[in-house]
Write a protein that holds these residues in place. Structure first.
Motif, mmCIF file in Angstrom:
data_model
loop_
_atom_site.group_PDB
_atom_site.id
_atom_site.type_symbol
_atom_site.label_atom_id
_atom_site.label_comp_id
_atom_site.label_asym_id
_atom_site.label_seq_id
_atom_site.Cartn_x
_atom_site.Cartn_y
_atom_site.Cartn_z
ATOM 1 N N SER A 183 33.388 48.297 10.564
ATOM 2 C CA SER A 183 32.323 48.514 11.529
ATOM 3 C C SER A 183 32.927 49.075 12.809
ATOM 4 C CB SER A 183 31.589 47.203 11.825
ATOM 5 O OG SER A 183 32.460 46.290 12.480
ATOM 6 N N GLU A 184 32.118 49.800 13.577
ATOM 7 C CA GLU A 184 32.615 50.361 14.829
ATOM 8 C C GLU A 184 33.045 49.266 15.801
ATOM 9 O OE1 GLU A 184 29.501 52.873 16.224
ATOM 10 O OE2 GLU A 184 29.923 54.474 14.782
ATOM 11 N N SER A 185 32.299 48.180 15.821
ATOM 12 C CA SER A 185 32.620 47.100 16.753
ATOM 13 C C SER A 185 33.950 46.437 16.383
ATOM 14 C CB SER A 185 31.497 46.060 16.783
ATOM 15 O OG SER A 185 31.286 45.500 15.498
ATOM 16 N N TRP A 186 34.191 46.246 15.072
ATOM 17 C CA TRP A 186 35.457 45.629 14.651
ATOM 18 C C TRP A 186 36.630 46.555 14.965
ATOM 19 C CZ3 TRP A 186 39.692 46.386 11.551
ATOM 20 C CH2 TRP A 186 40.477 45.253 11.295
ATOM 21 N N ALA A 187 36.457 47.860 14.720
ATOM 22 C CA ALA A 187 37.524 48.814 15.010
ATOM 23 C C ALA A 187 37.844 48.844 16.495
ATOM 24 C CB ALA A 187 37.132 50.205 14.527
ATOM 25 N N ALA A 188 36.815 48.769 17.331
ATOM 26 C CA ALA A 188 37.044 48.804 18.777
ATOM 27 C C ALA A 188 37.867 47.608 19.236
ATOM 28 C CB ALA A 188 35.709 48.842 19.510
ATOM 29 N N ILE A 242 25.117 46.289 2.835
ATOM 30 C CA ILE A 242 25.801 45.024 3.052
ATOM 31 C C ILE A 242 25.553 44.520 4.467
ATOM 32 C CG2 ILE A 242 27.635 45.577 1.409
ATOM 33 C CD1 ILE A 242 29.385 46.191 3.843
ATOM 34 N N GLN A 243 25.799 43.248 4.671
ATOM 35 C CA GLN A 243 25.707 42.625 5.977
ATOM 36 C C GLN A 243 27.051 41.977 6.284
ATOM 37 O OE1 GLN A 243 23.082 42.725 8.091
ATOM 38 N NE2 GLN A 243 22.003 44.042 6.628
ATOM 39 N N SER A 244 27.809 42.580 7.188
ATOM 40 C CA SER A 244 29.118 42.058 7.519
ATOM 41 C C SER A 244 29.492 42.486 8.930
ATOM 42 C CB SER A 244 30.172 42.574 6.525
ATOM 43 O OG SER A 244 31.475 42.246 6.949
ATOM 44 N N ASP A 245 30.115 41.587 9.675
ATOM 45 C CA ASP A 245 30.586 41.928 11.023
ATOM 46 C C ASP A 245 31.775 42.880 10.978
ATOM 47 O OD1 ASP A 245 28.679 40.302 12.184
ATOM 48 O OD2 ASP A 245 30.016 38.554 12.261
ATOM 49 N N ASP A 246 32.527 42.848 9.865
ATOM 50 C CA ASP A 246 33.752 43.630 9.765
ATOM 51 C C ASP A 246 33.563 44.959 9.050
ATOM 52 O OD1 ASP A 246 34.870 41.372 10.905
ATOM 53 O OD2 ASP A 246 35.505 40.551 8.966
ATOM 54 N N ILE A 247 32.669 44.993 8.068
ATOM 55 C CA ILE A 247 32.491 46.183 7.232
ATOM 56 C C ILE A 247 31.241 46.949 7.663
ATOM 57 C CG2 ILE A 247 32.181 47.039 4.886
ATOM 58 C CD1 ILE A 247 33.503 44.503 3.875
ATOM 59 N N GLY A 248 31.410 48.254 7.832
ATOM 60 C CA GLY A 248 30.266 49.093 8.162
ATOM 61 C C GLY A 248 29.699 49.821 6.966
ATOM 62 N N LEU A 249 30.536 50.092 5.959
ATOM 63 C CA LEU A 249 30.090 50.856 4.793
ATOM 64 C C LEU A 249 31.012 50.581 3.620
ATOM 65 C CD1 LEU A 249 28.932 54.523 4.665
ATOM 66 C CD2 LEU A 249 30.868 53.871 3.262
ATOM 67 N N ALA A 307 36.214 54.894 17.156
ATOM 68 C CA ALA A 307 37.290 54.830 16.168
ATOM 69 C C ALA A 307 36.806 54.081 14.926
ATOM 70 C CB ALA A 307 38.510 54.129 16.761
ATOM 71 N N GLN A 308 37.569 54.214 13.849
ATOM 72 C CA GLN A 308 37.184 53.539 12.608
ATOM 73 C C GLN A 308 38.404 53.367 11.705
ATOM 74 O OE1 GLN A 308 34.546 55.568 9.592
ATOM 75 N NE2 GLN A 308 33.118 54.055 10.373
ATOM 76 N N TRP A 309 38.497 52.206 11.089
ATOM 77 C CA TRP A 309 39.500 51.961 10.055
ATOM 78 C C TRP A 309 38.872 52.182 8.688
ATOM 79 C CZ3 TRP A 309 44.578 51.384 10.653
ATOM 80 C CH2 TRP A 309 45.088 50.922 11.879
ATOM 81 N N ASN A 364 40.011 46.005 17.291
ATOM 82 C CA ASN A 364 41.261 45.904 16.536
ATOM 83 C C ASN A 364 41.912 47.277 16.328
ATOM 84 O OD1 ASN A 364 41.227 42.892 15.466
ATOM 85 N ND2 ASN A 364 39.151 43.694 15.231
ATOM 86 N N LEU A 365 41.867 48.091 17.347
ATOM 87 C CA LEU A 365 42.318 49.471 17.214
ATOM 88 C C LEU A 365 43.804 49.572 16.898
ATOM 89 C CD1 LEU A 365 41.379 52.405 17.427
ATOM 90 C CD2 LEU A 365 41.924 52.333 19.872
ATOM 91 N N ASN A 366 44.604 48.631 17.386
ATOM 92 C CA ASN A 366 46.053 48.738 17.263
ATOM 93 C C ASN A 366 46.691 47.693 16.354
ATOM 94 O OD1 ASN A 366 46.355 51.001 19.098
ATOM 95 N ND2 ASN A 366 45.822 49.561 20.733
ATOM 96 N N VAL A 367 45.896 47.072 15.488
ATOM 97 C CA VAL A 367 46.473 46.120 14.548
ATOM 98 C C VAL A 367 47.195 46.879 13.442
ATOM 99 C CG1 VAL A 367 44.692 44.406 15.048
ATOM 100 C CG2 VAL A 367 44.381 45.992 13.135
ATOM 101 N N SER A 368 47.971 46.173 12.646
ATOM 102 C CA SER A 368 48.729 46.824 11.576
ATOM 103 C C SER A 368 47.832 47.178 10.396
ATOM 104 C CB SER A 368 49.848 45.908 11.092
ATOM 105 O OG SER A 368 49.316 44.778 10.426
ATOM 106 N N ALA A 369 48.281 48.141 9.601
ATOM 107 C CA ALA A 369 47.532 48.544 8.414
ATOM 108 C C ALA A 369 47.397 47.387 7.433
ATOM 109 C CB ALA A 369 48.211 49.728 7.740
ATOM 110 N N SER A 370 48.433 46.558 7.319
ATOM 111 C CA SER A 370 48.367 45.419 6.400
ATOM 112 C C SER A 370 47.321 44.409 6.850
ATOM 113 C CB SER A 370 49.736 44.747 6.283
ATOM 114 O OG SER A 370 50.182 44.262 7.539
#
Length: 353
Positions: free
Chosen positions: A236-241, A205-212, A178-180, A243-249
């Motif tokens: 990033s794929e790891s962050w999405a995994a 970039i180098q970030s735990d949260d951002i993949g691109l 999955a991906q946000w 936080n799959l069900n967090v809110s859009a905000s």
């Protein structure tokens, strides 16, 4: 399709479910071979993971690529196809479409008939005929076809066929990451010149949260108003995994703050310049390589059922090219079968994987 013609009033040679790269390509080519082809998708248009979207920041409209920001080009047949398109730019083993990336699938569809905004509920075969049940504007509809092609994510294909179908187990066990995605439109006039320059030229970039991170205005023929700086951030794929069900905000906040960290800015500065934000979740963003199905596609000529997509073990790691390769290989096998010639072993059943 022609609005005067109902897709439910005829028996189709082929019904293709899913209007991403795989479905759009094979539908367009089969139509070009003189077959009657209907492609169905629950979205409002073609694209799948190459979908684009129109947004507005105040009164200023602009378009963004909501899915893949570019296409990997590593295989000669995909490069040859892209080179045949006047709207595709290839550079350094990557490709992008002028205007917006969703035009890749719109062009691939050719003259195939389309039915968008329709959710497929089930498909069953009886007496040498496929019957497809759909929900169209909250109304149940059915249509008939000789041959059914599934070009959806595998879990969706499994649901369409049902638990009693012999493909259900293999299809339902295949997985995608999955991906946000968050789109940010900043007002350049609120940012200082150096900040704008830094953001416009952001690269690796180098970030735990951002993949691109992608800057929309740097793409060819996007025609974005000069007052806006439009950026698309993929988690990033790891962050999405995690936080799959967090809110859009919450997604918007995390990715905006992570962007600020990457460029060493106070997140309040970016927040004050933000004119528009849009968040989207892709449940089936990129195939999990370890869970891919064997072969290039599935094809059972005895019941005229086929499946293709990026979740087969084709010679490409990324989604768009591997979807094309899968569909192209299936197309050759179907056309060979129609012409009455034995298959050349391109068809590899996922049941034996």
């Amino acid at each position: 399709m022609d609005q005067k013609t109902s897709p439910f009033s005829q028996r189709w040679d082929f019904v293709v479910i899913g209007a991403g790269m795989a479905g759009a390509f094979i539908a367009g080519r089969l139509q070009a071979e003189g077959k009657s082809v209907l492609i169905i998708d629950k979205a409002r248009g073609s694209g799948g993971r190459v979908s684009s979207k129109r947004l507005k920041a105040g009164e200023i409209a602009f378009g963004v690529d909501l899915g893949c920001q570019f296409f990997e080009v590593s295989h000669s047949s995909f490069e040859a196809y892209l080179s045949s398109r006047e709207d595709v730019v290839i550079e350094s083993s990557k490709a992008i479409v002028r205007g917006r990336n969703s035009l890749l699938t719109r062009g691939a569809l050719g003259s195939a008939s389309t039915l968008f905004g329709a959710r497929v509920l089930s498909a069953s075969r009886n007496e040498n005929l496929w019957t497809v049940e759909l929900d169209v504007a909250s109304e149940n509809k059915t249509l008939e076809a000789d041959h059914l092609i599934l070009a959806t994510p595998p879990i969706q294909a499994a649901e369409i066929l049902g638990r009693d179908h012999r493909l259900y187990s293999s299809m339902s066990q295949s997985r995608h990451h999955a991906q946000w995605v968050s789109v940010f439109a900043f007002d350049k006039r609120v940012l200082d010149a150096q900040t704008v320059k830094t953001l416009e030229k952001i690269g690796s970039i180098q970030s735990d949260d951002i993949g691109l991170v992608s800057v929309e205005s740097r793409k060819p023929d996007r025609n974005i108003d000069a007052s806006l700086l439009v950026m698309t951030l993929h988690s990033s794929e790891s962050w999405a995994a995690r936080n799959l069900n967090v809110s859009a905000s919450d997604v918007e906040t995390v990715l905006l703050e992570s962007l600020a960290d990457v460029v060493d800015l106070d997140s309040v500065v970016l927040r004050n310049a933000l004119e528009k934000a849009h968040v989207h979740r892709w449940l089936y963003a990129r195939p999990n390589i370890s869970n891919r199905l064997m072969g290039h596609f599935f094809d059972d000529a005895s019941i005229k059922l086929s499946a293709c997509g990026d979740y087969f073990s084709v010679e490409s790691e990324y989604g768009v090219e591997s979807a094309f390769l899968s569909a192209n290989a299936l197309l050759r096998t179907i056309l060979t079968s129609i012409e009455g010639v034995l298959s050349n072993n391109e068809s590899e059943s996922l049941l034996t994987s």
